[in-house]
Design an enzyme around this catalytic site. Sequence first.
Site, PDB file in Angstrom:
ATOM      1  N   CYS A   1       0.807  -1.223   0.000  1.00 35.62           N
ATOM      2  CA  CYS A   1       0.000   0.000   0.000  1.00 35.62           C
ATOM      3  C   CYS A   1       0.840   1.272   0.000  1.00 35.62           C
ATOM      4  O   CYS A   1       0.303   2.365  -0.164  1.00 35.62           O
ATOM      5  CB  CYS A   1      -0.925  -0.009   1.208  1.00 35.62           C
ATOM      6  SG  CYS A   1      -1.806  -1.566   1.417  1.00 35.62           S
TER       7      CYS A   1
ATOM      8  N   GLU B   1      -1.776   5.480  13.188  1.00 37.34           N
ATOM      9  CA  GLU B   1      -1.410   6.642  12.378  1.00 37.34           C
ATOM     10  C   GLU B   1      -1.688   7.935  13.144  1.00 37.34           C
ATOM     11  O   GLU B   1      -0.943   8.911  13.029  1.00 37.34           O
ATOM     12  CB  GLU B   1      -2.163   6.648  11.050  1.00 37.34           C
ATOM     13  CG  GLU B   1      -1.679   7.733  10.113  1.00 37.34           C
ATOM     14  CD  GLU B   1      -2.332   7.701   8.739  1.00 37.34           C
ATOM     15  OE1 GLU B   1      -1.891   8.474   7.862  1.00 37.34           O
ATOM     16  OE2 GLU B   1      -3.287   6.922   8.532  1.00 37.34           O
TER      17      GLU B   1
ATOM     18  N   LYS C   1      -9.926   7.595   1.356  1.00 36.52           N
ATOM     19  CA  LYS C   1     -10.320   6.192   1.215  1.00 36.52           C
ATOM     20  C   LYS C   1     -11.758   5.975   1.674  1.00 36.52           C
ATOM     21  O   LYS C   1     -12.378   4.969   1.343  1.00 36.52           O
ATOM     22  CB  LYS C   1      -9.371   5.287   2.007  1.00 36.52           C
ATOM     23  CG  LYS C   1      -7.970   5.136   1.391  1.00 36.52           C
ATOM     24  CD  LYS C   1      -7.140   4.141   2.193  1.00 36.52           C
ATOM     25  CE  LYS C   1      -5.753   3.939   1.566  1.00 36.52           C
ATOM     26  NZ  LYS C   1      -4.871   5.096   1.769  1.00 36.52           N
TER      27      LYS C   1
END
Length: 462
Positions: A197, A356, A377
């Site tokens: 990714c 994150e 996303k």
Amino acid sequence: MGIGAGERIGDDMSNRVVVTGMGWVTPLGSDVETVWARLLKGDVGVGRVTHFDAGTFKTNFAAEVKGFSLETFVGAELAARHGEAGLSTKFALGAAARACEQAGIGRALGEGKRKARRFGLYFGAGEGTLDFDNYAAANVAGWNAETRAFDAARWAKSAYAHMTAVREIEQEPQMTLGHVAEAMGCKGPASNCMTACAASTQAVGEAFELIRHGDADVMLAGGAHSMIHPLGMTGFIRLTAMSRRNDDPTHAPRPFDATRDGFVMGEGAGVVVLEKLEHALARGAKPLCEVVGFGSTADAFRITDIQPDGKGGAGAMLGALKQAGINPRELLSDGRAPVHYVSAHGTGTKENDSIETKAVKLTFGALAPRVPFSSVKSMLGHLIQAAGAVELITCVQAIRTGWLPPTVNLNHPDPECDLDHVPNTARDCRSPEGKSLVDVCLSNSFGFGGQNDTVCVRGYRA
């Protein structure tokens, strides 16, 4: 190259790299301005899988590219020449064509050996379209029910009858690079990375470094991928990484929400034209923004898990900011945070989003709550190896327009994801005169295997 920890980008024109063209193919469309408008509106490109019959799968929805025709992007002749290419390669060709068109370059840039050798490409492209039906049929044919054993000769007979050399070779990820190089006339440095990714963000960052180090004048950089096929979907389902909201696909992608249950598979491509500033100005090109930093780290932790303290992601962001000469914990003279937007990796999995968030806090310290940090996303799904380049384009658009895209479906904020995720509604960051106040952006991508990559871009100034 000392990637992510190199010298600060200065004002020397010979050391500056700009973006002069962008192109993408996404579940919300393929025109940059149209897709951008849909992102700001909060449209979601998720629905039932149509590429194959996924009715029995625990996840039967995805964010597919609809109505794609390569001929629309490159013309009938070129489309026919690359007609046997895999789906992700066709997406890459379409995105590259649009990026080159905006930049005002094409095969003409490759005229003459010297110019051609200074025009390269670096992709994070995934595997091509798998010949799954024929492969599965050969496996079935190879099973001898009488002996209850696998018969290699029977398998080979079926495979030879139905599988073709062209379809087999087009499954290889390097084929995307070859097709794009041929179509666009790139004869310079050519690389393809498969860091999951994080791949296309790594591709952009390393292409940026190649130009800075004098190995090319122009690079096509980005990625393309489609894993919306039985093997791709099955793998992530078995990892329990995908959402299972089959009864409500549109609301399934929900990064940073307390009720999130996994990511939504997407597909597409994103390509940018990176160019040495001196070269761009000499040919009259208009810079869209400047690339000023790249950071890359490895978690060295576990294949499918992120380092839980967030230090890997923070290291990538800090590396990019250091190279850009930006102190992430120091306010600007106008009282604003030094970074005006972070495009989150933001997959919608429990682990990724919370970790994150920790990484952003480690990077910006007390200023973290003042840095908008959203995930597209939530609308596009996860484009896997293409995700990073597509999300970088959203950063460029934020700088150009002064608007920040939202994180949609964020209705129940997770207490562990307590930053400014721009929930549900796009944010206007323009001055009263309509000028964009977005100047510095980070684009994050984190991949399986512990790969972390961040690209820093800022508004172009002469």
